[in-house]
Design a protein around this motif. Structure first.
Motif, PDB file in Angstrom:
ATOM      1  N   GLY A  62       2.278   7.681  11.369  1.00 51.80           N
ATOM      2  CA  GLY A  62       1.365   6.958  12.246  1.00 51.80           C
ATOM      3  C   GLY A  62       1.450   5.470  12.002  1.00 51.80           C
ATOM      4  N   SER A  63       0.860   4.722  12.921  1.00 53.81           N
ATOM      5  CA  SER A  63       0.923   3.259  12.823  1.00 53.81           C
ATOM      6  C   SER A  63      -0.309   2.654  12.169  1.00 53.81           C
ATOM      7  N   ASP A  64      -1.355   3.458  11.959  1.00 50.64           N
ATOM      8  CA  ASP A  64      -2.602   2.898  11.414  1.00 50.64           C
ATOM      9  C   ASP A  64      -3.161   3.803  10.320  1.00 50.64           C
ATOM     10  N   ASN A  65      -2.296   4.279   9.459  1.00 52.77           N
ATOM     11  CA  ASN A  65      -2.726   5.130   8.351  1.00 52.77           C
ATOM     12  C   ASN A  65      -3.289   4.276   7.218  1.00 52.77           C
ATOM     13  N   PRO A  66      -4.133   4.848   6.354  1.00 51.08           N
ATOM     14  CA  PRO A  66      -4.592   4.108   5.171  1.00 51.08           C
ATOM     15  C   PRO A  66      -3.419   3.666   4.313  1.00 51.08           C
ATOM     16  N   THR A  67      -3.609   2.573   3.618  1.00 48.03           N
ATOM     17  CA  THR A  67      -2.560   2.033   2.753  1.00 48.03           C
ATOM     18  C   THR A  67      -2.563   2.766   1.414  1.00 48.03           C
ATOM     19  N   PRO A  68      -1.413   3.298   0.989  1.00 48.47           N
ATOM     20  CA  PRO A  68      -1.345   3.945  -0.333  1.00 48.47           C
ATOM     21  C   PRO A  68      -1.227   2.903  -1.435  1.00 48.47           C
ATOM     22  N   TYR A  69      -1.545   3.327  -2.646  1.00 53.36           N
ATOM     23  CA  TYR A  69      -1.529   2.436  -3.817  1.00 53.36           C
ATOM     24  C   TYR A  69      -1.085   3.294  -4.994  1.00 53.36           C
ATOM     25  N   LEU A  70       0.089   3.002  -5.526  1.00 58.15           N
ATOM     26  CA  LEU A  70       0.686   3.830  -6.576  1.00 58.15           C
ATOM     27  C   LEU A  70       0.222   3.377  -7.957  1.00 58.15           C
ATOM     28  N   ILE A  71      -0.232   4.345  -8.742  1.00 60.67           N
ATOM     29  CA  ILE A  71      -0.709   4.086 -10.100  1.00 60.67           C
ATOM     30  C   ILE A  71       0.158   4.868 -11.082  1.00 60.67           C
ATOM     31  N   GLY A  72       0.626   4.191 -12.134  1.00 59.23           N
ATOM     32  CA  GLY A  72       1.408   4.876 -13.160  1.00 59.23           C
ATOM     33  C   GLY A  72       2.745   5.348 -12.637  1.00 59.23           C
ATOM     34  N   ARG A  73       3.157   6.528 -13.084  1.00 54.57           N
ATOM     35  CA  ARG A  73       4.408   7.152 -12.622  1.00 54.57           C
ATOM     36  C   ARG A  73       4.033   8.365 -11.780  1.00 54.57           C
ATOM     37  N   TYR A  97      22.597   9.051  14.620  1.00 55.61           N
ATOM     38  CA  TYR A  97      22.004   8.342  13.491  1.00 55.61           C
ATOM     39  C   TYR A  97      20.477   8.442  13.563  1.00 55.61           C
ATOM     40  N   LEU A  98      19.863   8.562  12.399  1.00 55.78           N
ATOM     41  CA  LEU A  98      18.402   8.637  12.313  1.00 55.78           C
ATOM     42  C   LEU A  98      17.921   7.656  11.256  1.00 55.78           C
ATOM     43  N   LEU A  99      17.001   6.771  11.640  1.00 52.50           N
ATOM     44  CA  LEU A  99      16.409   5.816  10.698  1.00 52.50           C
ATOM     45  C   LEU A  99      14.960   6.208  10.456  1.00 52.50           C
ATOM     46  N   LEU A 100      14.620   6.405   9.198  1.00 53.43           N
ATOM     47  CA  LEU A 100      13.257   6.694   8.770  1.00 53.43           C
ATOM     48  C   LEU A 100      12.821   5.581   7.829  1.00 53.43           C
ATOM     49  N   VAL A 101      11.654   5.006   8.064  1.00 54.70           N
ATOM     50  CA  VAL A 101      11.128   3.967   7.179  1.00 54.70           C
ATOM     51  C   VAL A 101       9.770   4.441   6.665  1.00 54.70           C
ATOM     52  N   ASP A 102       9.665   4.586   5.355  1.00 55.06           N
ATOM     53  CA  ASP A 102       8.448   5.087   4.719  1.00 55.06           C
ATOM     54  C   ASP A 102       7.886   4.049   3.763  1.00 55.06           C
ATOM     55  N   ILE A 103       6.573   3.821   3.841  1.00 54.47           N
ATOM     56  CA  ILE A 103       5.867   2.946   2.897  1.00 54.47           C
ATOM     57  C   ILE A 103       5.263   3.823   1.806  1.00 54.47           C
ATOM     58  N   TYR A 104       5.424   3.409   0.564  1.00 57.65           N
ATOM     59  CA  TYR A 104       4.924   4.192  -0.560  1.00 57.65           C
ATOM     60  C   TYR A 104       3.761   3.524  -1.278  1.00 57.65           C
ATOM     61  N   SER A 105       3.648   2.206  -1.187  1.00 59.81           N
ATOM     62  CA  SER A 105       2.525   1.527  -1.837  1.00 59.81           C
ATOM     63  C   SER A 105       2.327   0.155  -1.233  1.00 59.81           C
ATOM     64  N   GLY A 106       1.041  -0.196  -1.048  1.00 56.96           N
ATOM     65  CA  GLY A 106       0.709  -1.565  -0.747  1.00 56.96           C
ATOM     66  C   GLY A 106       0.399  -2.289  -2.049  1.00 56.96           C
ATOM     67  N   ALA A 107      -0.140  -3.500  -1.942  1.00 53.30           N
ATOM     68  CA  ALA A 107      -0.543  -4.287  -3.118  1.00 53.30           C
ATOM     69  C   ALA A 107       0.607  -4.485  -4.092  1.00 53.30           C
ATOM     70  N   GLY A 108       1.823  -4.607  -3.557  1.00 58.42           N
ATOM     71  CA  GLY A 108       2.992  -4.780  -4.411  1.00 58.42           C
ATOM     72  C   GLY A 108       3.040  -6.154  -5.067  1.00 58.42           C
ATOM     73  N   PRO A 109       4.058  -6.342  -5.911  1.00 57.98           N
ATOM     74  CA  PRO A 109       5.157  -5.405  -6.106  1.00 57.98           C
ATOM     75  C   PRO A 109       4.810  -4.292  -7.100  1.00 57.98           C
ATOM     76  N   VAL A 110       5.470  -3.143  -6.892  1.00 55.75           N
ATOM     77  CA  VAL A 110       5.416  -2.092  -7.898  1.00 55.75           C
ATOM     78  C   VAL A 110       6.521  -2.353  -8.905  1.00 55.75           C
ATOM     79  N   ASP A 111       6.509  -1.594  -9.990  1.00 55.14           N
ATOM     80  CA  ASP A 111       7.480  -1.860 -11.048  1.00 55.14           C
ATOM     81  C   ASP A 111       8.883  -1.420 -10.674  1.00 55.14           C
TER      82      ASP A 111
END
Length: 657
Positions: A62-73, A97-111
């Motif tokens: 979706g285009s308006d999903n909550p922003t994820p935030y990754l903690i630890g591993r 060809y298929l392009l998929l773009v996935d966001i894994y965390s906001g508030a970056g950078p992650v490690d």
């Protein structure tokens, strides 16, 4: 939110807004904002425990999903913001060809990115190209989420619609997956696999490593996120979330309290206790969402909870404490003493089943094999009183078990105890251990922890709500070990594709040639078959080019069925030595006919003709030992049209197609 606290929050919010426009009103705004936050959060203190989170393994689209935030591993399936097929038609396949773009965390950078997964199985990469099963069919581009991001993620093939240099994902850890459809229909036959990734999440300021902070030592600085270390510590993640994350002066995640509004020493106490106990905080939280619940989830990984003391946010840490004072009858401001025998009967559990997120179980929440139970408490209660307790940001069975043990014993403590004390004791707040020596109330030198405090501003007296404290419970809890449940057998993407292609291949025999560019592409000698290159249309509509090839070491004056392998195939016929009867100079292909190779089987081999990996060329006959003559053809019985047997007849010296 309670009605009274709701009104306080609204009024304080108005004061903060007005003060922003008053010269010199910044202090007013700061205080009003703190009051508003305290009111809003305070109204939620009486709420139930943080709800058990559902799985975060699935991909949110979706285009308006909550922003994820990754903690630890941790593993996360990602929030998909782009999915599009494109490209020219190749081998009769449109949009390969298929392009998929996935966001894994906001508030970056992650490690950093630790690994990418398809159907929960790791994918190996050589640079940006996948190796192994996905070699030639998968590529990647990744970013850790610096802000601002210098460039957009780059697809492996250009031309992705509406994806260009302006598609930057600043401050977001993300992956661009580039996939290619398999013209043979094998890879991705079961569809696009469930993708995901294991990351090392956001970094945190650690005052213990900050020489500018009292008691700290090191280069870590609050104002310079580049100096922050990566950590899995609940205390440090709680502190970071309370402070909030800012990009270009704008808060993008977290509560956003000023440093003066926090009891930093409480968070550091939890950090030290967590390090000593080996407790970690790992997982995913989201915003927009309940910030108080997020904070409670983070601190719960360290058996702690947030509290307000003197208008500042602190932490009630579950750890052995030193009593700071003794309360006697002389310290009481009034004669009203309320001593509860404990929680209600139903709340006084004797068994808790811990639930945690298990990497070995596709990162799902699972129960430990062993529940935390006390036989002595079950005997007292006369029955088992059991509840499940999920620790949303815990990924270790032993840690979940230890946290459950502490909670179980906390539920059996004496209390609630309510007393009002004189101004002398007003400096003590939630989490402080005191000795309550009131024998007339049945409290003879009883260790108690302050849970809540209410100050009367007119008399400066303080009303305390306390709970009994048994120091031995901590040693008992840390002795517990958790046993993960049995690990299920996990299937790979290749397994799923095999099932899909196997299902599609049911009742499918070898392919037949409907038309070809060379009328007689194969010739034979006494010991060999030679094939010239030619093009052919198969019975499924595919047009293929067959290469030149030769098979040597055959028996003279013998009938063979000639095949071409569309993909790696296992032959049905083996010779006397167990080797496949095929290959240059009669050598076997180690039991496998590689894709693009020719294969000669005895004419009576029916199973090879049933293999959909083959194209059946036709029956062929090798010359006699003299190399010039051929065995006579069989005479058809009366009434036969003369087309021969075995699916199309044969000719001698040259093999008809």
């Amino acid at each position: 939110m309670s009605e009274a606290l709701s009104k306080v929050g609204k009024v304080a919010g108005v004061v903060a807004t007005v003060a922003a426009f008053i010269p010199g009103g910044q202090t007013i705004a700061l205080v009003a904002s703190a009051v508003a936050l305290a009111a809003n959060i305070g109204a939620e203190i009486t709420a139930v425990k943080p709800p058990a989170r559902g799985s975060v393994n699935a991909i949110a689209i979706g285009s308006d999903n909550p922003t994820p935030y990754l903690i630890g591993r941790t593993y996360y399936g990602g929030t998909r913001v782009y999915q599009r097929g494109y490209g020219p038609t190749i081998d009769q396949l449109p949009n390969p060809y298929l392009l998929l773009v996935d966001i894994y965390s906001g508030a970056g950078p992650v490690d950093g990115l630790e690994g990418m997964y398809a159907d929960f199985q790791p994918i190996s990469f050589a640079g940006d190209q996948a190796s192994g099963y996905f070699s030639g069919f998968m590529w990647r581009d990744t970013q850790v989420g610096v802000a601002p991001e210098l460039s957009a993620l780059t697809p492996h093939w250009s031309g992705a619609p509406n994806w260009g240099a302006a598609a930057k994902l600043s401050g977001k850890a993300a992956i661009a997956w580039s996939l290619k459809r398999d013209k043979k229909g094998k890879v991705f036959a079961s569809g696009v696999p469930q993708t995901g990734a294991v990351w090392r999440g956001v970094r945190c300021w650690d005052p213990r490593l900050d020489s500018s902070w009292p008691g700290g030592s090191g280069p870590c600085r609050l104002a310079d996120p580049v100096t922050w270390p990566w950590t899995r510590n609940p205390g440090l993640h709680g502190l970071k979330y309370a402070l909030g994350t800012y990009h270009a002066g704008q808060k993008v995640f977290g509560i956003g309290m000023p440093i003066d509004g926090l009891i930093v020493s409480d968070f550091l106490h939890l950090a030290n206790v967590s390090d000593a106990n080996g407790w970690h905080c790992d997982g995913v939280i989201f915003e927009p969402g309940n910030k108080w619940t997020n904070l409670k989830d983070i601190l719960a990984a360290g058996a702690s909870e947030p509290v307000f003391v003197g208008g500042r946010l602190g932490v009630m840490v579950a750890a052995p404490r030193v009593a700071l004072d003794t309360v006697t009858a002389d310290d009481l401001a009034d004669d009203e003493i309320v001593v509860g025998a404990g929680r209600g009967w139903e709340a006084r559990l004797n068994t808790i089943v811990p639930k945690y997120r298990s990497e070995a179980h596709q990162w799902e929440y699972v129960q430990t094999e062993n529940a935390v139970a006390r036989a002595d408490l079950i005997a007292i209660d006369g029955e088992e009183k059991k509840e499940e307790r999920q620790y949303n940001l815990v990924q270790d069975a032993t840690q979940a078990t230890q946290l459950a043990a502490l909670e179980l014993l906390d539920r059996r403590e004496l209390g609630d105890i309510e007393i009002t004390v004189k101004p002398r004791l007003r400096r003590y707040g939630a989490g402080t251990l005191v000795i309550v020596d009131l024998p007339e109330a049945g409290l003879a030198s009883t260790p108690c922890v302050i849970l809540k405090r209410t100050l009367d501003p007119q008399t400066m007296t303080v009303k305390w709500v306390l709970r009994g404290e048994t120091p031995a419970k901590y040693a008992y809890a840390l002795e517990q070990t958790g046993t993960p449940p049995a690990t299920p057998a996990l299937r790979t993407t290749a397994d799923y594709d095999d099932v899909a292609t196997g299902a599609a291949a049911i009742n499918r025999a070898a392919h037949w040639i409907r038309a070809q560019t060379v009328e007689f592409p194969a010739t034979t000698t006494a010991t060999s078959i030679e094939v010239v290159a030619f093009g052919a249309t198969l019975d499924d509509g595919r047009v293929i080019n067959l290469p030149a090839g030769q098979i040597d070491g055959l028996d003279d004056a013998s009938n063979f069925r000639l095949f071409y392998a569309l993909e790696d195939a296992t032959p049905a016929y083996t010779g006397a030595t167990g080797e496949a009867f095929t290959g240059a100079d009669g050598q076997a292909f180690a039991g496998i006919i590689p894709a693009g190779s020719y294969y000669a089987a005895p004419s009576d081999s029916l199973l090879d003709a049933a293999n959909p990996a083959f194209v059946a060329i036709r029956l062929v006959t090798t010359a006699n030992a003299d190399g010039t003559t051929y065995p006579p053809s069989e005479t058809p019985p009366a009434g036969d049209s003369g087309s021969g047997y075995g699916g199309g007849g044969r000719y001698q010296q040259q093999v008809a197609q």
